[in-house]
Each structure stands twice: as C-alpha cells, then as structure tokens.
Design a protein around this motif. Structure first.
Motif, PDB file in Angstrom:
ATOM      1  N   ASP A  57     -10.999  -2.510  -8.376  1.00 50.96           N
ATOM      2  CA  ASP A  57     -10.265  -3.651  -7.812  1.00 50.96           C
ATOM      3  C   ASP A  57     -11.020  -4.967  -7.999  1.00 50.96           C
ATOM      4  OD1 ASP A  57     -12.317  -3.188  -6.019  1.00 50.96           O
ATOM      5  OD2 ASP A  57     -11.044  -3.147  -4.240  1.00 50.96           O
ATOM      6  N   VAL A  58     -12.015  -4.972  -8.880  1.00 47.90           N
ATOM      7  CA  VAL A  58     -12.826  -6.162  -9.137  1.00 47.90           C
ATOM      8  C   VAL A  58     -12.382  -6.794 -10.459  1.00 47.90           C
ATOM      9  CG1 VAL A  58     -15.156  -7.054  -9.481  1.00 47.90           C
ATOM     10  CG2 VAL A  58     -14.775  -5.146  -7.897  1.00 47.90           C
ATOM     11  N   ALA A  59     -11.855  -8.012 -10.383  1.00 43.38           N
ATOM     12  CA  ALA A  59     -11.427  -8.751 -11.573  1.00 43.38           C
ATOM     13  C   ALA A  59     -12.436  -9.861 -11.850  1.00 43.38           C
ATOM     14  CB  ALA A  59     -10.037  -9.333 -11.363  1.00 43.38           C
ATOM     15  N   PHE A  60     -12.680 -10.126 -13.135  1.00 43.15           N
ATOM     16  CA  PHE A  60     -13.625 -11.176 -13.507  1.00 43.15           C
ATOM     17  C   PHE A  60     -13.285 -11.712 -14.887  1.00 43.15           C
ATOM     18  CE2 PHE A  60     -15.259  -7.077 -14.705  1.00 43.15           C
ATOM     19  CZ  PHE A  60     -15.924  -7.235 -15.901  1.00 43.15           C
ATOM     20  N   LYS A  61     -13.618 -12.982 -15.108  1.00 43.30           N
ATOM     21  CA  LYS A  61     -13.406 -13.613 -16.408  1.00 43.30           C
ATOM     22  C   LYS A  61     -14.702 -13.547 -17.194  1.00 43.30           C
ATOM     23  CE  LYS A  61      -9.693 -16.636 -15.066  1.00 43.30           C
ATOM     24  NZ  LYS A  61      -9.160 -17.990 -15.033  1.00 43.30           N
ATOM     25  N   THR A  62     -14.572 -13.227 -18.468  1.00 40.15           N
ATOM     26  CA  THR A  62     -15.720 -13.096 -19.352  1.00 40.15           C
ATOM     27  C   THR A  62     -15.223 -13.176 -20.784  1.00 40.15           C
ATOM     28  OG1 THR A  62     -17.717 -11.778 -19.791  1.00 40.15           O
ATOM     29  CG2 THR A  62     -15.668 -10.560 -19.415  1.00 40.15           C
ATOM     30  N   SER A  63     -16.048 -12.794 -21.721  1.00 41.51           N
ATOM     31  CA  SER A  63     -15.652 -12.676 -23.120  1.00 41.51           C
ATOM     32  C   SER A  63     -16.141 -11.344 -23.648  1.00 41.51           C
ATOM     33  CB  SER A  63     -16.274 -13.802 -23.958  1.00 41.51           C
ATOM     34  OG  SER A  63     -15.740 -15.049 -23.583  1.00 41.51           O
ATOM     35  N   VAL A  64     -15.370 -10.759 -24.551  1.00 38.66           N
ATOM     36  CA  VAL A  64     -15.828  -9.574 -25.267  1.00 38.66           C
ATOM     37  C   VAL A  64     -16.391 -10.044 -26.602  1.00 38.66           C
ATOM     38  CG1 VAL A  64     -14.335  -7.924 -24.098  1.00 38.66           C
ATOM     39  CG2 VAL A  64     -13.495  -9.085 -26.147  1.00 38.66           C
ATOM     40  N   PHE A  65     -17.389  -9.324 -27.090  1.00 40.47           N
ATOM     41  CA  PHE A  65     -18.116  -9.713 -28.289  1.00 40.47           C
ATOM     42  C   PHE A  65     -17.992  -8.636 -29.359  1.00 40.47           C
ATOM     43  CE2 PHE A  65     -19.940 -11.736 -24.637  1.00 40.47           C
ATOM     44  CZ  PHE A  65     -20.147 -13.043 -25.061  1.00 40.47           C
ATOM     45  N   PRO A  66     -17.801  -9.020 -30.610  1.00 41.26           N
ATOM     46  CA  PRO A  66     -17.699  -8.011 -31.667  1.00 41.26           C
ATOM     47  C   PRO A  66     -19.004  -7.235 -31.802  1.00 41.26           C
ATOM     48  CG  PRO A  66     -17.745 -10.232 -32.603  1.00 41.26           C
ATOM     49  CD  PRO A  66     -17.727 -10.381 -31.114  1.00 41.26           C
ATOM     50  N   ASP A  67     -18.864  -5.944 -32.085  1.00 40.92           N
ATOM     51  CA  ASP A  67     -20.014  -5.058 -32.241  1.00 40.92           C
ATOM     52  C   ASP A  67     -19.869  -4.294 -33.543  1.00 40.92           C
ATOM     53  OD1 ASP A  67     -22.340  -3.506 -31.476  1.00 40.92           O
ATOM     54  OD2 ASP A  67     -20.928  -1.883 -31.001  1.00 40.92           O
ATOM     55  N   LYS A  68     -20.749  -4.558 -34.495  1.00 39.89           N
ATOM     56  CA  LYS A  68     -20.669  -3.902 -35.804  1.00 39.89           C
ATOM     57  C   LYS A  68     -20.889  -2.397 -35.702  1.00 39.89           C
ATOM     58  CE  LYS A  68     -21.825  -7.844 -38.638  1.00 39.89           C
ATOM     59  NZ  LYS A  68     -22.701  -8.408 -39.666  1.00 39.89           N
ATOM     60  N   ALA A  69     -21.773  -1.963 -34.813  1.00 37.63           N
ATOM     61  CA  ALA A  69     -22.095  -0.539 -34.719  1.00 37.63           C
ATOM     62  C   ALA A  69     -20.867   0.300 -34.352  1.00 37.63           C
ATOM     63  CB  ALA A  69     -23.209  -0.309 -33.703  1.00 37.63           C
ATOM     64  N   SER A  70     -20.062  -0.189 -33.416  1.00 39.52           N
ATOM     65  CA  SER A  70     -18.883   0.564 -32.968  1.00 39.52           C
ATOM     66  C   SER A  70     -17.615   0.127 -33.687  1.00 39.52           C
ATOM     67  CB  SER A  70     -18.690   0.388 -31.463  1.00 39.52           C
ATOM     68  OG  SER A  70     -18.340  -0.961 -31.167  1.00 39.52           O
TER      69      SER A  70
END
Length: 101
Positions: A57-70
C-alpha cells in the motif's frame, strides 16, 4: 498484466553490493519491453523512465533505469519505502508500475 499504461508483477528485492547499499527490483523482461515501447519519445538519451510505483500500500514516485544485464529496467527502492512497506532484500514483492505523464 497491463492496464492503462500500468503493469503488475512479482519480483525479488535485492541489494546492490557496491557503494551505498542501494536496493532494487529487476522488472520482468516483458514488463521492461512494454515500458520501453510505451515510453518511446519520452525518455532522455540514457533511457530512464519516470514512474509511480506501488509496493503493497506504499506508493512513490521514482524512475526506472535501463539495465543491460537483464535487458529490462531496475526499480530503485529507497530505505523509507522499504521501511513503510516492511520489506527487505530477498523478499518477493508485489509491484505496480505506472508511467508518469
């Protein structure tokens, strides 16, 4: 899995062993691909994508970052979010990601 540019999935919270003890969730490849497609033209040159994430139930603003490994994205999970959601490295989390406009 997808609804209104949002994605729900389960993934493990893991701790980066380098400097800073950052914690991340690696998005499943199919979610990463969908985010890449949905955010086309809205990403800076190095590929980060602004999102709203929910863990429990915890919402937050952020950014996702590209990951070459995955070949997907990494969702950083700050200490305050981990504490509020009562989660730790090794836990499998139910996550919702929605692109910010």
């Amino acid at each position: 899995m997808e609804r209104a540019e949002g994605w729900d999935f389960e993934a493990e919270l893991w701790e980066y062993k380098g400097k800073g003890a950052w914690h991340f969730v690696t998005l499943p490849p199919e979610v990463g691909f969908a985010i890449r497609c949905a955010s086309e033209g809205r990403r800076p040159g190095w590929g980060m994508v602004a999102v709203t994430a929910e863990i429990g139930d915890v919402a937050f603003k952020t950014s996702v970052f590209p990951d070459k490994a995955s070949e997907s994205y990494l969702l950083p999970v700050k200490a305050a979010v981990r504490k509020a959601a009562r989660v730790k490295a090794g836990d499998t989390l139910r996550v919702r990601i929605v692109l910010q406009r």
